[in-house]
Design an enzyme around this catalytic site. Structure first.
Site, PDB file in Angstrom:
ATOM      1  N   SER B 185       1.087  -1.241  -0.025  1.00  0.00           N
ATOM      2  CA  SER B 185      -0.251  -0.074   0.174  1.00  0.00           C
ATOM      3  C   SER B 185       1.002   0.826   0.014  1.00  0.00           C
ATOM      4  O   SER B 185       0.965   2.517  -0.633  1.00  0.00           O
ATOM      5  CB  SER B 185      -1.334  -0.396   0.874  1.00  0.00           C
ATOM      6  OG  SER B 185       0.039  -0.008   3.097  1.00  0.00           O
ATOM      7  N   HIS B 213      -4.435  -3.684  -2.226  1.00  0.00           N
ATOM      8  CA  HIS B 213      -4.347  -2.662  -3.496  1.00  0.00           C
ATOM      9  C   HIS B 213      -4.426  -3.928  -5.391  1.00  0.00           C
ATOM     10  O   HIS B 213      -4.159  -2.854  -5.815  1.00  0.00           O
ATOM     11  CB  HIS B 213      -3.239  -1.865  -3.320  1.00  0.00           C
ATOM     12  CG  HIS B 213      -3.220  -1.179  -2.520  1.00  0.00           C
ATOM     13  ND1 HIS B 213      -3.763  -0.152  -2.370  1.00  0.00           N
ATOM     14  CD2 HIS B 213      -3.823  -1.703  -0.920  1.00  0.00           C
ATOM     15  CE1 HIS B 213      -3.658   0.808  -1.062  1.00  0.00           C
ATOM     16  NE2 HIS B 213      -4.152  -0.343   0.086  1.00  0.00           N
ATOM     17  N   LYS B 244     -11.460  -0.193  -2.219  1.00  0.00           N
ATOM     18  CA  LYS B 244     -10.439  -0.032  -3.440  1.00  0.00           C
ATOM     19  C   LYS B 244     -11.325   0.380  -5.058  1.00  0.00           C
ATOM     20  O   LYS B 244     -11.973   0.755  -5.205  1.00  0.00           O
ATOM     21  CB  LYS B 244      -9.086  -0.094  -2.975  1.00  0.00           C
ATOM     22  CG  LYS B 244      -9.012  -0.235  -1.657  1.00  0.00           C
ATOM     23  CD  LYS B 244      -7.358  -0.394  -1.243  1.00  0.00           C
ATOM     24  CE  LYS B 244      -6.945  -0.203  -0.126  1.00  0.00           C
ATOM     25  NZ  LYS B 244      -7.635   0.971   0.828  1.00  0.00           N
TER      26      LYS B 244
HETATM   27  C1  LIG Z   1      -3.229  -3.560   2.703  1.00  0.00           C
HETATM   28  C2  LIG Z   1      -4.001  -3.117   3.232  1.00  0.00           C
HETATM   29  N1  LIG Z   1      -5.071  -4.348   4.075  1.00  0.00           N
HETATM   30  C3  LIG Z   1      -6.013  -3.958   3.843  1.00  0.00           C
HETATM   31  C4  LIG Z   1      -7.025  -2.384   3.811  1.00  0.00           C
HETATM   32  C5  LIG Z   1      -7.999  -2.031   4.946  1.00  0.00           C
HETATM   33  O1  LIG Z   1      -9.340  -1.533   3.974  1.00  0.00           O
HETATM   34  P1  LIG Z   1     -10.144  -1.283   4.047  1.00  0.00           P
HETATM   35  O2  LIG Z   1     -10.835  -0.337   4.090  1.00  0.00           O
HETATM   36  O3  LIG Z   1     -11.797  -1.679   3.721  1.00  0.00           O
HETATM   37  O4  LIG Z   1     -11.046  -1.579   5.929  1.00  0.00           O
HETATM   38  C6  LIG Z   1      -5.682  -2.442   3.373  1.00  0.00           C
HETATM   39  C7  LIG Z   1      -6.451   0.080   3.093  1.00  0.00           C
HETATM   40  O5  LIG Z   1      -6.101   0.595   3.226  1.00  0.00           O
HETATM   41  C8  LIG Z   1      -5.013  -2.249   3.096  1.00  0.00           C
HETATM   42  O6  LIG Z   1      -3.623  -1.208   2.462  1.00  0.00           O
END
Ligand SMILES: Cc1ncc(COP(=O)(O)O)c(C=O)c1O
Lengths: 84, 396
Positions: B185, B213, B244
């Site tokens: 991310s 992502h 996303k």
């Molecule tokens: C690698 C990763 N996993 C999980 C999440 C969490 O996702 P959510 O926004 O649906 O809580 C994110 C979001 O920022 C992320 O970048």
């Protein structure tokens, strides 16, 4: 080959001096976050460097009660002596 | 000091970092014009910090499905799936995700954060081991800390470093869950997944890949890095988010292991929270159809990503290691990053400012996320602005 506590403390001291403000004196009582101003991620990154030097793995969950350089050296010493 | 004074003292330095005249974190968005434009303050701003990779937040099919679901099923489910029951659309979405990944099992969660928390804390016992990439997302770290297991980090994308840790574990490697991400991310780089799969098999470990992502971004049908690397069948668990590329909110986990279904009964982040609203589920179902058929969107997204990455690279900015829809400009100091972020906003561009400790290696980042919905003019504008601002970045 396991290391002595003093060897481990010195290794740690060397690494910490490199990443601290010049002239910082590192003693066993030095606080990692309050005195050296390291955030939790920085502490973890430094540990990764030491893991490679000593050939041990340091579980993050063992760090809960570690606040000072001496406590970290003691933890590393215990993990190092208990490796098979 | 009492509790509140201690809290204030602990966080005083964070306030000092931030200028008082602009709202850097949590900017107030007054109005959305489209998936790439919004009114912030009294100005029209182009959004380069949304994670809206396919630009589906205003897709007519998704809007229509959401409207219909609200009319038919109401605004909320008012409780947890275990206690209140599941609407059939929740089960249908699970079935569609399982089908998409050619897997037997799927559980959906209320957010991607909870998908990681729910899977990791449900699956792992305090006697187990977790081996995670140092750059993993906070939701993975938080899930790990709920388990009481031994949690060991390896250097980002360094499989030699990872193997050393597997070797040291000896027999415990077999009770180890390795966790990596498809696209990371922060720096937007991908995991060396084929080699990671080889090592997990060699040592008998279990592997979780978070495709947050990379869903909709990588692979012919958009499954993520597992598809691009051709290792779908060899990965034990995949988690991801609706927030996303699907332009929604929620998370999922898919697997061929029947144990995944048991997670419903043991996972606190699944049990003790309300299930997703009918509109969310309906819009996500519609978005998943568009994502699966979204080859043209993916092609556009990648053209846009390569365009901006190569422009910024030519300008001499320090970037993440590979082009992709997350483009991170890496800066040594937070003051420089804040300054650059402000200048971008002054020029009508919203990006994500990310400061340590949320960033790797103590760096500060201006994180741009690219969308298939950006126009050529918007992309040329951001490239131009970065070009004009290059003179202010002395340590890039
Ligand atoms: C690698 C990763 N996993 C999980 C999440 C969490 O996702 P959510 O926004 O649906 O809580 C994110 C979001 O920022 C992320 O970048």
């Amino acid at each position: 080959m396991a290391h002595t506590y003093d060897q481990i403390f010195q290794t740690l001291q060397g690494i910490l001096e490199k990443v601290s403000v010049r002239g910082t004196v590192i003693t066993p009582e030095t606080g990692l976050t309050d005195q050296l101003k390291m955030d939790s991620m920085k502490v973890l990154d430094i540990i990764m460097e030491i893991e490679d030097e000593l050939d041990i793995s340091v579980p993050m969950n063992n760090l809960v009660d570690v606040n000072t350089v001496g406590e970290l050296a003691q933890l590393l010493f215990e993990l190092d002596t208990s490796k098979s | 000091m009492n509790l509140l004074e201690e809290f204030a003292a602990r966080h005083a330095h964070k306030k000092l970092l931030l200028p008082e005249d602009v709202q850097i974190f949590g900017a107030q968005i007054e109005k959305l014009y489209s998936s790439t434009e919004a009114k912030i303050g009294d100005r029209r701003i182009t959004l380069f910090g949304t994670n809206n990779y396919l630009g589906l937040t205003f897709a007519p099919q998704c809007l229509e499905a959401a409207h219909r679901a609200i009319d038919e099923e109401g605004t909320g489910t008012t409780g947890s799936r275990l206690a209140n029951g599941s609407y059939s659309n929740h089960y249908l979405l699970e079935k569609e995700f399982a089908d998409f990944y050619r897997c037997e099992h799927c559980i959906i969660f209320s957010t991607g954060y909870q998908a990681n928390l729910g899977l990791i804390s449900g699956l792992i016992d305090s006697k187990d081991v977790i081996l995670l990439d140092a750059h993993c997302h906070a939701s993975i770290y938080d899930g790990c800390s709920m388990t009481g297991a031994d949690v060991i980090r390896f250097r980002h994308n360094d499989t030699v470093n990872m193997e050393k840790r597997l070797q040291r574990l000896g027999d415990r490697a077999q009770s180890t869950l390795i966790i990596v991400e498809g696209i990371y991310s922060m720096l937007g780089d991908t995991a060396p997944l084929q080699e990671i799969v080889r090592l997990k098999q060699k040592y008998g470990a279990t592997l979780l890949v978070d495709e947050a992502h990379s869903l909709g971004v990588l692979g012919e049908t958009g499954q993520g890095l597992v598809e691009q690397a051709g290792v779908l069948d060899q990965v034990d668990f995949i988690t991801g988010t609706f927030s996303k590329s699907l332009g929604n909110i929620g998370g999922y986990c898919v697997s061929n292991h029947p144990q995944l279904d048991m997670i419903r009964y043991v996972s606190r982040p699944y049990i003790f929270t309300a299930s997703s609203s009918p509109a969310t589920i309906a819009a996500t179902r519609a978005a998943l159809v568009l994502l699966r058929e979204g080859q043209a969107l993916r092609k556009t997204l990648w053209q846009h990503s390569r365009f901006l990455y190569s422009k910024l690279d030519e300008l001499g900015y320090t970037l993440g290691p590979e082009p992709g829809p997350v483009i991170a400009v890496v800066l040594d100091s937070h003051t420089l990053a804040i300054d650059l972020w402000r200048r971008l906003l002054d020029n009508g561009i919203y990006t994500n400012l990310v400061l340590p400790p949320a960033t790797p290696d103590d760096k500060s980042l201006i994180r741009c996320s690219i969308s298939a919905a950006h126009t050529t003019e918007q992309l040329e504008h951001i490239a131009d602005v970065f070009s004009q601002l290059r003179k202010y970045v002395t340590d890039a």
